[in-house]
Design a protein around this motif. Structure first.
Motif, PDB file in Angstrom:
ATOM      1  N   ALA A   1      -9.298  -8.818  29.389  1.00 46.74           N
ATOM      2  CA  ALA A   1      -8.836  -7.611  28.919  1.00 46.74           C
ATOM      3  C   ALA A   1      -9.075  -7.107  30.199  1.00 46.74           C
ATOM      4  O   ALA A   1      -9.578  -7.559  30.816  1.00 46.74           O
ATOM      5  CB  ALA A   1      -9.511  -6.723  28.198  1.00 46.74           C
ATOM      6  N   GLY A   2      -8.605  -5.783  30.221  1.00 48.13           N
ATOM      7  CA  GLY A   2      -8.878  -4.611  31.639  1.00 48.13           C
ATOM      8  C   GLY A   2      -7.394  -5.904  33.022  1.00 48.13           C
ATOM      9  O   GLY A   2      -7.132  -6.102  32.862  1.00 48.13           O
ATOM     10  N   GLY A   3      -8.324  -5.386  33.867  1.00 48.70           N
ATOM     11  CA  GLY A   3      -7.419  -6.041  35.354  1.00 48.70           C
ATOM     12  C   GLY A   3      -6.308  -5.205  35.541  1.00 48.70           C
ATOM     13  O   GLY A   3      -5.540  -3.855  34.918  1.00 48.70           O
ATOM     14  N   THR A   4      -5.398  -5.632  36.712  1.00 54.29           N
ATOM     15  CA  THR A   4      -4.370  -4.534  37.209  1.00 54.29           C
ATOM     16  C   THR A   4      -3.011  -6.203  37.191  1.00 54.29           C
ATOM     17  O   THR A   4      -1.865  -5.523  37.590  1.00 54.29           O
ATOM     18  CB  THR A   4      -4.360  -4.615  38.606  1.00 54.29           C
ATOM     19  OG1 THR A   4      -5.260  -5.832  39.353  1.00 54.29           O
ATOM     20  CG2 THR A   4      -5.840  -3.359  39.233  1.00 54.29           C
ATOM     21  N   ALA A   5      -3.245  -7.342  36.936  1.00 56.93           N
ATOM     22  CA  ALA A   5      -2.465  -8.347  36.783  1.00 56.93           C
ATOM     23  C   ALA A   5      -1.211  -7.821  35.620  1.00 56.93           C
ATOM     24  O   ALA A   5      -1.857  -7.325  34.897  1.00 56.93           O
ATOM     25  CB  ALA A   5      -2.655  -9.665  37.009  1.00 56.93           C
ATOM     26  N   LYS A   6      -0.035  -7.921  35.752  1.00 54.55           N
ATOM     27  CA  LYS A   6       0.727  -7.480  34.587  1.00 54.55           C
ATOM     28  C   LYS A   6       0.402  -8.872  33.436  1.00 54.55           C
ATOM     29  O   LYS A   6       0.814  -9.026  32.820  1.00 54.55           O
ATOM     30  CB  LYS A   6       1.816  -7.946  34.920  1.00 54.55           C
ATOM     31  CG  LYS A   6       2.327  -5.641  35.376  1.00 54.55           C
ATOM     32  CD  LYS A   6       4.102  -6.189  35.841  1.00 54.55           C
ATOM     33  CE  LYS A   6       3.080  -4.577  37.080  1.00 54.55           C
ATOM     34  NZ  LYS A   6       5.190  -4.334  36.845  1.00 54.55           N
ATOM     35  N   THR A   7      -0.435 -10.503  33.848  1.00 56.42           N
ATOM     36  CA  THR A   7      -0.433 -10.643  32.935  1.00 56.42           C
ATOM     37  C   THR A   7      -1.569 -11.763  33.416  1.00 56.42           C
ATOM     38  O   THR A   7      -2.187 -11.582  34.291  1.00 56.42           O
ATOM     39  CB  THR A   7       0.947 -12.649  32.953  1.00 56.42           C
ATOM     40  OG1 THR A   7       0.929 -13.169  31.926  1.00 56.42           O
ATOM     41  CG2 THR A   7       0.759 -13.428  34.440  1.00 56.42           C
TER      42      THR A   7
END
Length: 218
Positions: free
Chosen positions: A75-81
């Protein structure tokens, strides 16, 4: 879990997994009932929580009465996967987390938070949980709506005021999508009961939950 290859774990397992663990893993921290809670509603609700290795978090919440399913993921983060290989680099901003689907008429969001803080992890450890280090092991709550956000913020404030923990709570409220983890991470606790990490760090969490909250055990 430590992000090592299986051969390395086999070689270092005895020294690592027999080392003393924090008492927070082995017994429940007595925390008060949340003064504020989400209002009961019909239909399933979702809670997304991060607090170290998701194997133990998953097992704890799978043991809770009223929980329909638990999925390990990121969860979270900037990647789209997100994948385990990506998150393991500690460059995506994701946290190992669990997505808990529950019946709010049987168990409340506040009760899930109480379990989260008292037995599922140690909310005073910054960017780590026991042997695991890095931002992907951080303590974080991902509210699914404004009501959950308000309840989570109020409970952290309540625990802080009550001095429930000897150290400051570092749990953050965050936003971000949830991505299911790989199939081999799902139900890992139950499929690998003799795994050294499970035995040393996760079985005590489940035991602590069962001992502290017998009325909530499914």
């Amino acid at each position: 879990m430590l992000k090592w290859s299986i051969p390395v774990v086999a070689l270092l397992g005895a020294a690592l997994f027999l080392a003393p663990a924090s008492s927070a893993v082995e017994r429940a921290v007595p925390v008060p009932v949340p003064a504020l809670d989400v209002k009961p509603s019909k239909g399933e609700q979702v809670a997304v929580l991060a607090g170290g290795c998701f194997w133990g978090m998953e097992a704890v919440f799978q043991s809770v009465k009223g929980v329909h399913s638990v999925t390990t993921g990121y969860a979270g983060g900037t990647a789209k996967t997100a994948t385990y290989a990506q998150v393991s680099t500690e460059r995506t901003g994701h946290a190992e987390a669990v997505r808990v689907v529950y019946d709010p008429r049987k168990v409340s969001y506040g009760t899930l938070l109480r379990i989260y803080f008292s037995v599922a992890h140690d909310p005073t450890q910054l960017n780590r949980q026991y042997p695991d280090t890095g931002p992907s092991y951080r303590s974080a709550i991902f509210p699914q709506d404004d009501e959950q956000r308000g309840v989570a913020a109020a409970y952290i404030a309540q625990l802080t005021k009550a001095k429930a923990f000897p150290k400051p709570i570092v749990t953050k409220l965050e936003t971000g999508a949830f991505y299911p983890a790989e199939a081999y991470h799902q139900d890992f606790f139950w499929r690998n009961p003799t795994h050294p990490y499970i035995v040393r760090y996760d079985k005590p969490k489940v035991a602590a939950f069962r001992n502290a909250y017998p009325m909530l055990v499914n």
